[in-house]
Design a protein around this motif. Sequence first.
Motif, short mmCIF file in Angstrom:
data_model
loop_
_atom_site.label_atom_id
_atom_site.label_comp_id
_atom_site.label_asym_id
_atom_site.label_seq_id
_atom_site.Cartn_x
_atom_site.Cartn_y
_atom_site.Cartn_z
N LEU A 82 0.80 -1.22 0.00
CA LEU A 82 0.00 0.00 0.00
C LEU A 82 0.83 1.27 0.00
O LEU A 82 0.48 2.24 0.65
CB LEU A 82 -0.96 0.02 1.19
CG LEU A 82 -2.15 -0.93 1.08
CD1 LEU A 82 -2.98 -0.86 2.34
CD2 LEU A 82 -3.00 -0.60 -0.12
N LEU A 84 1.77 4.56 -1.72
CA LEU A 84 1.02 5.40 -2.66
C LEU A 84 1.93 5.72 -3.84
O LEU A 84 2.99 6.31 -3.67
CB LEU A 84 0.54 6.67 -1.97
CG LEU A 84 -0.34 6.42 -0.74
CD1 LEU A 84 -0.65 7.72 -0.02
CD2 LEU A 84 -1.62 5.70 -1.12
N GLU A 85 1.49 5.29 -5.02
CA GLU A 85 2.36 5.38 -6.20
C GLU A 85 2.73 6.82 -6.56
O GLU A 85 3.71 7.06 -7.23
CB GLU A 85 1.70 4.72 -7.41
CG GLU A 85 1.35 3.24 -7.23
CD GLU A 85 2.59 2.38 -7.04
OE1 GLU A 85 3.68 2.79 -7.47
OE2 GLU A 85 2.46 1.28 -6.45
N HIS A 86 1.89 7.76 -6.16
CA HIS A 86 2.13 9.14 -6.58
C HIS A 86 3.05 9.90 -5.63
O HIS A 86 3.37 11.04 -5.86
CB HIS A 86 0.81 9.88 -6.71
CG HIS A 86 0.03 9.92 -5.43
ND1 HIS A 86 -0.82 8.91 -5.05
CD2 HIS A 86 0.01 10.81 -4.44
CE1 HIS A 86 -1.35 9.20 -3.88
NE2 HIS A 86 -0.87 10.35 -3.48
N LYS A 87 3.48 9.24 -4.56
CA LYS A 87 4.39 9.92 -3.64
C LYS A 87 5.76 9.27 -3.71
O LYS A 87 5.88 8.06 -3.89
CB LYS A 87 3.86 9.80 -2.20
CG LYS A 87 2.67 10.67 -1.92
CD LYS A 87 2.32 10.58 -0.45
CE LYS A 87 1.01 11.28 -0.15
NZ LYS A 87 1.07 12.73 -0.35
N ARG A 88 6.79 10.11 -3.55
CA ARG A 88 8.14 9.57 -3.48
C ARG A 88 8.26 8.69 -2.24
O ARG A 88 7.49 8.82 -1.29
CB ARG A 88 9.16 10.71 -3.41
CG ARG A 88 9.18 11.53 -4.68
CD ARG A 88 10.14 12.69 -4.57
NE ARG A 88 9.97 13.61 -5.68
CZ ARG A 88 10.48 13.41 -6.90
NH1 ARG A 88 11.22 12.35 -7.14
NH2 ARG A 88 10.26 14.27 -7.87
N TYR A 127 10.27 6.80 -6.86
CA TYR A 127 8.86 6.47 -6.70
C TYR A 127 8.74 4.98 -6.41
O TYR A 127 9.60 4.20 -6.82
CB TYR A 127 8.09 6.83 -7.98
CG TYR A 127 7.87 8.32 -8.12
CD1 TYR A 127 6.90 8.96 -7.34
CD2 TYR A 127 8.63 9.08 -8.99
CE1 TYR A 127 6.70 10.31 -7.45
CE2 TYR A 127 8.44 10.45 -9.09
CZ TYR A 127 7.47 11.07 -8.32
OH TYR A 127 7.27 12.40 -8.42
N SER A 129 7.22 2.58 -7.69
CA SER A 129 7.29 1.67 -8.83
C SER A 129 8.73 1.35 -9.23
O SER A 129 8.96 0.45 -10.00
CB SER A 129 6.55 2.28 -10.02
OG SER A 129 7.15 3.50 -10.38
N LEU B 155 -5.87 2.15 5.60
CA LEU B 155 -4.54 2.39 6.16
C LEU B 155 -4.44 3.81 6.70
O LEU B 155 -3.96 4.04 7.81
CB LEU B 155 -3.49 2.16 5.08
CG LEU B 155 -2.07 2.46 5.52
CD1 LEU B 155 -1.51 1.29 6.31
CD2 LEU B 155 -1.17 2.77 4.34
N TRP B 250 5.09 10.63 -11.53
CA TRP B 250 5.34 9.23 -11.16
C TRP B 250 4.96 8.26 -12.26
O TRP B 250 5.51 7.17 -12.36
CB TRP B 250 4.60 8.87 -9.87
CG TRP B 250 3.12 9.02 -9.95
CD1 TRP B 250 2.23 8.04 -10.25
CD2 TRP B 250 2.36 10.20 -9.72
NE1 TRP B 250 0.95 8.55 -10.23
CE2 TRP B 250 1.00 9.86 -9.91
CE3 TRP B 250 2.68 11.50 -9.37
CZ2 TRP B 250 -0.03 10.79 -9.76
CZ3 TRP B 250 1.65 12.42 -9.23
CH2 TRP B 250 0.33 12.06 -9.42
#
Lengths: 247, 260
Positions: A82, A84-88, A127, A129, B155, B250
């Motif tokens: 979990l 978050l893909e949009h956060k570093r 990131y 990913s 979460l 991203w």
Amino acid sequence: MELLRAEGITKAFDGKSVLQDVTVALEEGELVSILGLSGSGKTTLLNIISGLIRPDAGKVILQGWDVTGRPGQISYMLQKDLLLEHKRVIDNVCLPLVITGIKKEEARKQADAYFGRFGLEGTQMLYPSQLSGGMRQRAALLRTWLCSHGVVLLDEPFSALDMITKAQMHEWYLSMMRSINLSTILITHDVDEAILLSDRICLLTGTPGMIREEIRIDTPREERKDFALTPEFLGYKQRVTAALREA
Amino acid sequence: MKRRSESIRDKLLPAGAFLLILGIWWVLSLTGWIPQYMLPSPVDVVKAFIADFPNLMSHAWVSVEEALIGLAIGTALAFALACGMDRFLNLEKAVLPLLVASQTIPTIAIAPLLVLWMGFGVAPKIALVVITTFFPIAVGLLDGFKSADADAVALLRSMGAKRGQIFRHVKFPAALPYFFSGLRISASYAVVGAVISEWLGGFEGLGVYMTRARKAYAFDKMFAVIFLVVIVSLVLMRLVTLLRTVSMPWMGKAKKEREA
């Protein structure tokens, strides 16, 4: 010293009883596994301990404080990392700090100090990913730990990893628990994993789920490098499997 | 290396198809199978375009302005309504069916009404653009909010996050790709919407230019302005794609990772 205690937890959904008078206690520095088959109410129990769900009866006590039904006190990590893909990575890790109102810069500074110890040095500005499976899991763990009061709840955190990565993560987790004095409640259905990591194993079985048996693993955690290959380990495994079958 | 040749081929194929159609068109008009005055040759169209360039540009600017203002208002309204529907389930239940039904009303049918209500100025044009661009963005955003991972929301709740924080850290970013898909569609609707409402009355704009060219049977000018509308729409869509890349860094990182 007792850190966390879930006392007499009982819960039913739509009249169907899921947990019946479950009591779990956690000492400082200890790792307690809750081992049970699918559908035994493991995740419900963890949701209750983390405060996401209110139990019908029973209390959750953290360091002497009643935290029943109050989220944000005990950190929680799921099988899915979990992130978050949009956060570093660094912003993922310090998210719980930001949520509690700490300024982003300050939160980043606090989180940054632990990247090395969690084997994540140099990944701060990437990131999610761009990380490997094991690294993602470690980053999620660091995030969980940062907002913990020394206690983390893990819900099958390693079950999605491949065998080699999983073994590495087990070894790393044991050594890290020692170095940062972490206490853990681990939910798993993997008997080997439970024996390998735990000080105590609570068998949660039946419908509604109850703790049928508690098995203490006496081998010190420092000596568990090749534990899985010893007769001792097999002895434990026999006991646990037999107890599960009985239930 | 292979990748580069593939990407060149991906660009050459549509360009080739375009040139082929252009060629067929040229041959048709050269041979005189279709009379010159009905189908001007591509060369005539380009000539008309160049000859009337300053005039076209000043009309285009008016239409683009209407389209952009309408698009901005439409986006803002869509955002507000989508947030409201996400927050209050009853609002969604009440409004969403109406929204969907409203999409079956033909744009052409409401445009004259708007002119009657709001006059011949820019107001009815902007209003029509708002109406046509609003829907894809609102629905996209709503779907996007719903697409947020329920476990991620749990979460954040376990961290003690408030509703607004969950929105900012999980729901809004999850909705961004949906938002940009909607915005891209809306951007192409915006120019067309502006042009259609200009047909029905006005003093400036590509729609007005089109009407005048039609009344003068100036087919070359008609074609020229049609191409201009296409180009403007494409540029606008391209800008949305750029905006998407800039605001979601991203995504690009993930792609590079996979290609490496």
